[in-house]
Enzyme design. Sequence first.
Site, PDB file in Angstrom:
ATOM      1  N   GLU A 248       0.845  -1.191   0.000  1.00  0.00           N
ATOM      2  CA  GLU A 248       0.000   0.000   0.000  1.00  0.00           C
ATOM      3  C   GLU A 248       0.880   1.241   0.000  1.00  0.00           C
ATOM      4  O   GLU A 248       1.974   1.227   0.569  1.00  0.00           O
ATOM      5  CB  GLU A 248      -0.907   0.020   1.240  1.00  0.00           C
ATOM      6  CG  GLU A 248      -1.786  -1.205   1.382  1.00  0.00           C
ATOM      7  CD  GLU A 248      -2.441  -1.286   2.755  1.00  0.00           C
ATOM      8  OE1 GLU A 248      -3.051  -0.285   3.174  1.00  0.00           O
ATOM      9  OE2 GLU A 248      -2.319  -2.342   3.407  1.00  0.00           O
TER      10      GLU A 248
ATOM     11  N   LYS B 296       2.179   4.791   1.221  1.00  0.00           N
ATOM     12  CA  LYS B 296       2.259   5.439   2.533  1.00  0.00           C
ATOM     13  C   LYS B 296       1.950   6.923   2.352  1.00  0.00           C
ATOM     14  O   LYS B 296       2.779   7.679   1.858  1.00  0.00           O
ATOM     15  CB  LYS B 296       3.644   5.250   3.142  1.00  0.00           C
ATOM     16  CG  LYS B 296       3.776   5.729   4.569  1.00  0.00           C
ATOM     17  CD  LYS B 296       5.152   5.377   5.126  1.00  0.00           C
ATOM     18  CE  LYS B 296       5.275   5.795   6.573  1.00  0.00           C
ATOM     19  NZ  LYS B 296       5.212   7.255   6.747  1.00  0.00           N
TER      20      LYS B 296
ATOM     21  N   ASP C 115       1.197  10.807   3.334  1.00  0.00           N
ATOM     22  CA  ASP C 115       1.826  11.716   4.288  1.00  0.00           C
ATOM     23  C   ASP C 115       0.783  12.688   4.829  1.00  0.00           C
ATOM     24  O   ASP C 115       0.530  13.735   4.240  1.00  0.00           O
ATOM     25  CB  ASP C 115       2.954  12.475   3.593  1.00  0.00           C
ATOM     26  CG  ASP C 115       4.041  12.904   4.567  1.00  0.00           C
ATOM     27  OD1 ASP C 115       3.984  12.465   5.728  1.00  0.00           O
ATOM     28  OD2 ASP C 115       4.923  13.674   4.174  1.00  0.00           O
TER      29      ASP C 115
ATOM     30  N   TYR D  87      -6.929   2.298   5.870  1.00  0.00           N
ATOM     31  CA  TYR D  87      -6.065   1.184   5.457  1.00  0.00           C
ATOM     32  C   TYR D  87      -5.938   0.042   6.453  1.00  0.00           C
ATOM     33  O   TYR D  87      -5.250  -0.932   6.177  1.00  0.00           O
ATOM     34  CB  TYR D  87      -4.654   1.701   5.137  1.00  0.00           C
ATOM     35  CG  TYR D  87      -4.046   2.587   6.207  1.00  0.00           C
ATOM     36  CD1 TYR D  87      -3.649   2.090   7.436  1.00  0.00           C
ATOM     37  CD2 TYR D  87      -3.859   3.949   5.965  1.00  0.00           C
ATOM     38  CE1 TYR D  87      -3.094   2.903   8.403  1.00  0.00           C
ATOM     39  CE2 TYR D  87      -3.289   4.778   6.914  1.00  0.00           C
ATOM     40  CZ  TYR D  87      -2.910   4.251   8.132  1.00  0.00           C
ATOM     41  OH  TYR D  87      -2.363   5.059   9.092  1.00  0.00           O
TER      42      TYR D  87
ATOM     43  N   LYS E 113      10.786   3.715   2.668  1.00  0.00           N
ATOM     44  CA  LYS E 113      10.800   5.161   2.458  1.00  0.00           C
ATOM     45  C   LYS E 113      11.470   5.511   1.127  1.00  0.00           C
ATOM     46  O   LYS E 113      12.552   5.001   0.823  1.00  0.00           O
ATOM     47  CB  LYS E 113      11.550   5.864   3.597  1.00  0.00           C
ATOM     48  CG  LYS E 113      10.838   5.823   4.944  1.00  0.00           C
ATOM     49  CD  LYS E 113       9.607   6.710   4.936  1.00  0.00           C
ATOM     50  CE  LYS E 113       9.073   6.938   6.334  1.00  0.00           C
ATOM     51  NZ  LYS E 113       9.841   7.898   7.120  1.00  0.00           N
TER      52      LYS E 113
ATOM     53  N   CYS F 203      29.952  24.513  30.000  1.00  0.00           N
ATOM     54  CA  CYS F 203      28.505  24.409  29.779  1.00  0.00           C
ATOM     55  C   CYS F 203      27.947  25.771  29.352  1.00  0.00           C
ATOM     56  O   CYS F 203      28.209  26.778  30.022  1.00  0.00           O
ATOM     57  CB  CYS F 203      27.812  23.947  31.061  1.00  0.00           C
ATOM     58  SG  CYS F 203      26.006  23.911  30.928  1.00  0.00           S
TER      59      CYS F 203
ATOM     60  N   CYS G  56      25.394  26.833  32.588  1.00  0.00           N
ATOM     61  CA  CYS G  56      25.850  27.094  33.966  1.00  0.00           C
ATOM     62  C   CYS G  56      27.351  27.352  34.057  1.00  0.00           C
ATOM     63  O   CYS G  56      27.871  27.580  35.157  1.00  0.00           O
ATOM     64  CB  CYS G  56      25.467  25.928  34.875  1.00  0.00           C
ATOM     65  SG  CYS G  56      26.362  24.394  34.509  1.00  0.00           S
TER      66      CYS G  56
ATOM     67  N   CYS H  20      27.840  18.008  30.938  1.00  0.00           N
ATOM     68  CA  CYS H  20      27.949  18.960  32.039  1.00  0.00           C
ATOM     69  C   CYS H  20      27.718  18.173  33.325  1.00  0.00           C
ATOM     70  O   CYS H  20      26.642  17.595  33.518  1.00  0.00           O
ATOM     71  CB  CYS H  20      26.904  20.068  31.901  1.00  0.00           C
ATOM     72  SG  CYS H  20      26.798  21.110  33.382  1.00  0.00           S
TER      73      CYS H  20
ATOM     74  N   CYS I 261      22.437  22.812  37.159  1.00  0.00           N
ATOM     75  CA  CYS I 261      22.335  23.232  35.755  1.00  0.00           C
ATOM     76  C   CYS I 261      20.862  23.232  35.356  1.00  0.00           C
ATOM     77  O   CYS I 261      20.223  22.168  35.319  1.00  0.00           O
ATOM     78  CB  CYS I 261      23.145  22.300  34.863  1.00  0.00           C
ATOM     79  SG  CYS I 261      23.176  22.789  33.129  1.00  0.00           S
TER      80      CYS I 261
END
Length: 664
Positions: free
Chosen positions: A110, A112, A114, A221, A308, A402, A405, A420, A426
Site C-alpha cells: 500500500e 504510505k 503523508d 487502510y 521510504k 557548559c 551554567c 555537564c 544546571c
Amino acid sequence: MSAEQEIKQLREELNQHNYNYYVLDNPIISDFEFDIKLKKLQELEAQHPEFYDASSPTQRVGGEVTKNFETIPHTYRMYSLENSYSKEDLLDWETRIKKIIEGDIEYTCELKYDGASISLTYKHGKLLKAVTRGDGFQGDNVTANIKTIKSVPLQLKGDYPDEFDIRGEIVLPFDGFNKMNEERIEIGEEPYRNPRNTASGSLKLQDSAEVAKRPLECLLYNLSGTNLGVNTQFESLEKARQWGFKVPQAAKLVKSIDAVLEFIDYWNTHRHNLPYETDGVVIKVNSLQQQEELGYTAKAPRWAMAYKFKAEQVSTRLNSITYQVGRTGAITPVANLEPVELAGTTVKRASLHNADQIEKLDIRVGDEVYVEKGGEIIPKILGVDVSKRPLNSKPTQYISFCPECKTELVRQEGEAQHYCPNYNGCNPQIIGRIQHFISRKAMDIEGLGGETVALLVNERIINNYSDLYELTKEQILPLERMADKSADNLINGIENSKKIPFERVLYALGIRYVGETVAKKLAKHYKSIDAIADATEDMLISVDEIGIKIAESVCLFFRSEENIRIIQRLKQFGVQLEMSEEELKGQTDLLSGQSIVITGVFESVSRDELKKLIENNGGKVSSSISSKTSFIVAGDNMGPSKKKKAEDLGITLINEYEFLQKIK
C-alpha cells in the site's frame, strides 16, 4: 571503539533524540538519520546479546500527548512502523519473518500517505469517536472535526461488524491545498507551508466550522477488532470499501519480495502524478493469522514494514553553531542554517551530534553545507562544499564549558558526547528531569506542561520534582498565562499523581537506563523503592533482563544523598513507592525463570491474554523455539517444522487448557 561502547553511545544519542521529538516537540535530526542509527543499534544488539538492555531505544517506544482536546485511550494500540530504505532491508525483514512463519507468505503493498494518522471507532454502523494517534496508547478526541470530512462515513452500509476500529490518514489533496493558499495570498495572509502540516493542524482547530471549510480527505487502510469477518489484509481493504470507506485503489497483493520491489519502483516514479503527498510504501504480511503469529516488538508490528522513498537534498549556508544541554547533561551542538526550502518546509537547523562529527566533516561557520531531509523537520548535514569556503575560515573549536551554567564539561573515555557534570545546579538538566517526571508515561500530571515547568524552575519556585507536591495556588497564579481555572487544574493534577502505580513512579525518577520495561521488571521483582535501594549490583543483575550497566546506574542513583532526600520527601507526600495490595493480586512466581513460546490458534483465550498470564506469573514470552525454551503453549495449526524442532530439542508441548490448569 568496542561494541559495548558503541552500543552505549547509540542508546544515549537515540534516547535524547526520542525525548527531543516526543516530549519537547523539538527534533534536531531527520527521521532518516534516526532510523539509520536505530538500525545500527539493532544490528549490534543482535550480534551482542550479552549487552541486552530492556530500556534500549530499540525496545520502547517513546512519545507525548497534547492536552488541548480530551485525551482518550486507544482500544487497540496504534504502533509505529519499522522503516527500510533498500532491497537488502526488505530481504532481511523477510528472513526474520520466515524464522517464525512456515509455508508461503503473501504481502499487501500500500502507498504510505503523508498526513495525520487517525483512528475511527464505529458501533452499530455509526461513527462513535475519532482519536488522533497521539503517542500510540492514547490520543486527542477530534470527533467533531472529523465529522466535517465528507469522505468519512457517518453511517456504514453492508455486512459491517457490530463494533470495530479503522485506521487511516487525514490528507489534504494538492489541488485543495493550492486553492487554500491562493485565497490566503489574496487577502494578504502568509500561505501554508505544506499539505501534511496543514492537515495535521486542521484536526486541532477549536471551531469545527472552520475545519469544514478545508478540503480534507480520509484514506483508510487498517481494521482492528474481534470477529471482523475477514482473514487477510487485502480482504479487509475490499470489505472497508464496501462498507463505505475511502480506501486507496493502489493496494496490490503480491507473492514475493521481488514483486514488492516492482511495486516500489513503479510508485517511486508515478507517485508524482497522485493527488496526495506520499513518502513511501507500506508492506504487510497478508494473512491475519500469520500477523497474529508474528506479533509485535515494543515499537512496531513484526508483520509490517515501511519502505521510504529517497530523501531530497539542497545546499545552504551555516550561520552559527549553538549548544543544547539535555536532561542527562549531554551536550548537543546545533547547526543554525540560512533558511532554505526543502520538501515543502523551511529548514533552519540541523544536529551536528558531537565534537567527533564536527571534526570528521570539518564543518565551519560560514560554510556552504549539503542538507538532506528524510521527511521530518530537522535534516541531516551530509558534507561541506569546500570550494565555497570563505578565505578567513577557521576550524570550529568545540566548547569547554557548559553554555548554561558555565561548569567545565567532561568527556568520559569511549563516549562521543561531552557532558555537564553539574547535576543539581544546571537549569536545563533540572528542567528536563522534571519534564520527564510529569510526562504521560510517567506521572501524567494534568495541567502541567513543559513550559510551565521551565517557568517554575527559572522563577526558583521549584528545584526538583519533589518540590511539585508543595506548590500552592498562590505561588503559580502570577505565572505567565496562568488563570484561576488552570491553576486549580495544575494543583489537582499534582494531587491525582499520587495514585500513579509504583512501576511508573520508578520510571518517572529518571534513573539512567531505567526505561518503562526495566522499571516494570524492577518493580515486580523488588515490590518497593526501599528494596531496590538496598540491592547490590550482583543482586540487580540476577533479575531477568537486567545487565551490568543498568545495575551500576541504579546503584549510583541511590548512592546520592540528594536523591535519597528527594525520595523520602516523595514518600511523605504520599507518592506510591511500593506496589499496592491490588497490584500484587494475581502476581506469582510460578513461572519464574521460564521462557515460554506461544504458537497456533486458541479457542478459550486470546494470544494477548496468554502473554499477560505468563508475565503475571513471572514467566518470559519468547517468539522463537530454542534450547532455552521451558515449554510451548500450542494451539491449532502449529507449523510442522516448529513441532519437529520442539521434538528434537525435547521441549514439552501443552494446550491452552493444560496451561490454565498449570497456573491455578
